[in-house]
Design a protein around this motif. Structure first.
Motif, PDB file in Angstrom:
ATOM      1  N   PHE A 107      17.453 -13.722  50.519  1.00  0.00           N
ATOM      2  CA  PHE A 107      18.356 -12.834  49.783  1.00  0.00           C
ATOM      3  C   PHE A 107      17.802 -11.405  49.748  1.00  0.00           C
ATOM      4  O   PHE A 107      18.563 -10.428  49.764  1.00  0.00           O
ATOM      5  CB  PHE A 107      18.547 -13.360  48.360  1.00  0.00           C
ATOM      6  CG  PHE A 107      19.393 -12.475  47.490  1.00  0.00           C
ATOM      7  CD1 PHE A 107      20.773 -12.459  47.620  1.00  0.00           C
ATOM      8  CD2 PHE A 107      18.804 -11.645  46.535  1.00  0.00           C
ATOM      9  CE1 PHE A 107      21.550 -11.637  46.820  1.00  0.00           C
ATOM     10  CE2 PHE A 107      19.587 -10.818  45.732  1.00  0.00           C
ATOM     11  CZ  PHE A 107      20.962 -10.817  45.876  1.00  0.00           C
ATOM     12  N   LEU A 108      16.475 -11.288  49.700  1.00  0.00           N
ATOM     13  CA  LEU A 108      15.838  -9.974  49.673  1.00  0.00           C
ATOM     14  C   LEU A 108      15.764  -9.332  51.057  1.00  0.00           C
ATOM     15  O   LEU A 108      15.225  -8.237  51.195  1.00  0.00           O
ATOM     16  CB  LEU A 108      14.434 -10.079  49.075  1.00  0.00           C
ATOM     17  CG  LEU A 108      14.375 -10.502  47.601  1.00  0.00           C
ATOM     18  CD1 LEU A 108      12.924 -10.596  47.130  1.00  0.00           C
ATOM     19  CD2 LEU A 108      15.155  -9.536  46.720  1.00  0.00           C
ATOM     20  N   GLY A 109      16.300 -10.007  52.066  1.00  0.00           N
ATOM     21  CA  GLY A 109      16.426  -9.390  53.381  1.00  0.00           C
ATOM     22  C   GLY A 109      15.510  -9.913  54.468  1.00  0.00           C
ATOM     23  O   GLY A 109      15.565  -9.429  55.605  1.00  0.00           O
ATOM     24  N   LEU A 110      14.673 -10.910  54.179  1.00  0.00           N
ATOM     25  CA  LEU A 110      13.787 -11.441  55.210  1.00  0.00           C
ATOM     26  C   LEU A 110      14.553 -12.411  56.100  1.00  0.00           C
ATOM     27  O   LEU A 110      15.304 -13.250  55.594  1.00  0.00           O
ATOM     28  CB  LEU A 110      12.591 -12.167  54.587  1.00  0.00           C
ATOM     29  CG  LEU A 110      11.363 -11.324  54.207  1.00  0.00           C
ATOM     30  CD1 LEU A 110      11.701 -10.344  53.082  1.00  0.00           C
ATOM     31  CD2 LEU A 110      10.213 -12.230  53.793  1.00  0.00           C
ATOM     32  N   PRO A 111      14.380 -12.323  57.424  1.00  0.00           N
ATOM     33  CA  PRO A 111      14.953 -13.328  58.320  1.00  0.00           C
ATOM     34  C   PRO A 111      14.399 -14.707  57.977  1.00  0.00           C
ATOM     35  O   PRO A 111      13.331 -14.831  57.373  1.00  0.00           O
ATOM     36  CB  PRO A 111      14.493 -12.876  59.710  1.00  0.00           C
ATOM     37  CG  PRO A 111      14.139 -11.435  59.550  1.00  0.00           C
ATOM     38  CD  PRO A 111      13.642 -11.277  58.150  1.00  0.00           C
ATOM     39  N   ALA A 112      15.116 -15.756  58.381  1.00  0.00           N
ATOM     40  CA  ALA A 112      14.746 -17.123  57.995  1.00  0.00           C
ATOM     41  C   ALA A 112      13.315 -17.469  58.388  1.00  0.00           C
ATOM     42  O   ALA A 112      12.566 -18.041  57.584  1.00  0.00           O
ATOM     43  CB  ALA A 112      15.719 -18.120  58.625  1.00  0.00           C
ATOM     44  N   GLN A 113      12.897 -17.142  59.612  1.00  0.00           N
ATOM     45  CA  GLN A 113      11.551 -17.489  60.047  1.00  0.00           C
ATOM     46  C   GLN A 113      10.485 -16.717  59.259  1.00  0.00           C
ATOM     47  O   GLN A 113       9.435 -17.259  58.910  1.00  0.00           O
ATOM     48  CB  GLN A 113      11.382 -17.236  61.551  1.00  0.00           C
ATOM     49  CG  GLN A 113      12.091 -18.237  62.441  1.00  0.00           C
ATOM     50  CD  GLN A 113      11.539 -19.646  62.274  1.00  0.00           C
ATOM     51  OE1 GLN A 113      10.430 -19.862  61.813  1.00  0.00           O
ATOM     52  NE2 GLN A 113      12.338 -20.644  62.640  1.00  0.00           N
ATOM     53  N   GLU A 114      10.756 -15.437  58.970  1.00  0.00           N
ATOM     54  CA  GLU A 114       9.818 -14.655  58.166  1.00  0.00           C
ATOM     55  C   GLU A 114       9.739 -15.201  56.747  1.00  0.00           C
ATOM     56  O   GLU A 114       8.659 -15.255  56.145  1.00  0.00           O
ATOM     57  CB  GLU A 114      10.219 -13.183  58.140  1.00  0.00           C
ATOM     58  CG  GLU A 114       9.862 -12.421  59.404  1.00  0.00           C
ATOM     59  CD  GLU A 114      10.008 -10.926  59.233  1.00  0.00           C
ATOM     60  OE1 GLU A 114      10.255 -10.460  58.099  1.00  0.00           O
ATOM     61  OE2 GLU A 114       9.885 -10.216  60.247  1.00  0.00           O
TER      62      GLU A 114
END
Length: 248
Positions: A36-43
């Motif tokens: 939700f805070l903007g990190l891609p799924a893998q990150e």
């Protein structure tokens, strides 16, 4: 990272750390928050491991300060779990989402049934290496396989299987669980680091909250009613995981 984001990470991290140490399932809160805070799924997946490692380290340290032992036995149980996790991660890459969720629901439902069965007759003799039978080792491998494959709720399986097989109090089982998960998570975190999938700023702030939650959970776990709290919190977490999957 804004101040509001940092506060959200600290707050959710505290709740997740508390749940993870006493039971499992905190990643159901932290992973969606990171994305939700903007990190891609893998990150988000890699960054979340920073929190898991540090909250486990916090819990292990607190447990030992409170008088818990059996480090050598915990490390012996960790070896097959790590081996299984590496195989499970590879298998996960070959599996579709629908089968993935069906397996998770089935495993969590089975865990709930096992947790609600009558309490096994607990052993009063000291826990020694002789009680770590080949069956227990195989079970640790299987849980590692599941953890590498899915991860969500893996702490539930550690609780249920060790409780039933070692026949020790749930509060004692939790001491084993957190050390095994610490060892089990380190290789995964290293893999995400090598692939540049860890955001340290987010991970360390989240870890700050989760370490606080872990410290509070140790206090509850070591209390006279610790086993009772662990049992019913675990059942509640299982129900939440199944409900979330069924509702999508």
């Amino acid at each position: 990272m804004t101040l509001l984001e940092a506060l959200a990470l600290l707050a959710i991290g505290t709740v997740a750390g508390f749940i993870n140490v006493l039971s499992a399932g905190g990643s159901m809160l932290t992973l969606p928050l990171l994305m939700f805070l903007g990190l891609p799924a893998q990150e988000a997946n890699g960054t979340n491991r920073v929190s898991i490692v540090l909250q486990s380290l916090s819990a292990v340290t607190s447990f030992f300060r409170a008088g818990a032992r059996h480090v050598a036995l915990s490390l012996r149980l960790s070896v097959p779990a790590v081996v299984g996790s590496l195989i499970g991660a590879w298998l996960a890459l070959q599996t579709g989402d629908a089968l993935f969720e069906a397996i998770l629901i089935a495993v969590m439902a089975g865990s709930a049934v096992l947790m609600l069965l009558p309490q096994p007759r607990l052993e009063t003799r000291p826990l020694t290496a002789e009680r770590l039978t080949p069956t227990v080792t195989l079970a640790m491998f299987a849980i590692g396989l599941y953890g590498g494959f899915i991860q969500v709720g893996v702490g539930v399986l550690f609780l249920v299987v060790l409780y039933r097989m070692l026949k020790i109090d749930l509060a004692q089982v939790n001491v084993f669980k957190v050390l095994i998960i610490l060892v089990y998570t380190l290789p995964a975190l290293a893999l995400f680091l090598v692939n540049d999938q860890v955001r340290w700023g987010y991970g360390l702030v989240l870890a700050g909250g989760s370490m606080l939650g872990a410290w509070l959970a140790v206090k509850v776990n070591m209390s006279p009613r610790g086993a009772f709290v662990v049992k019913w919190l675990t059942v509640a977490v299982i129900a939440a995981i199944i409900l979330r999957l069924l509702l999508g």
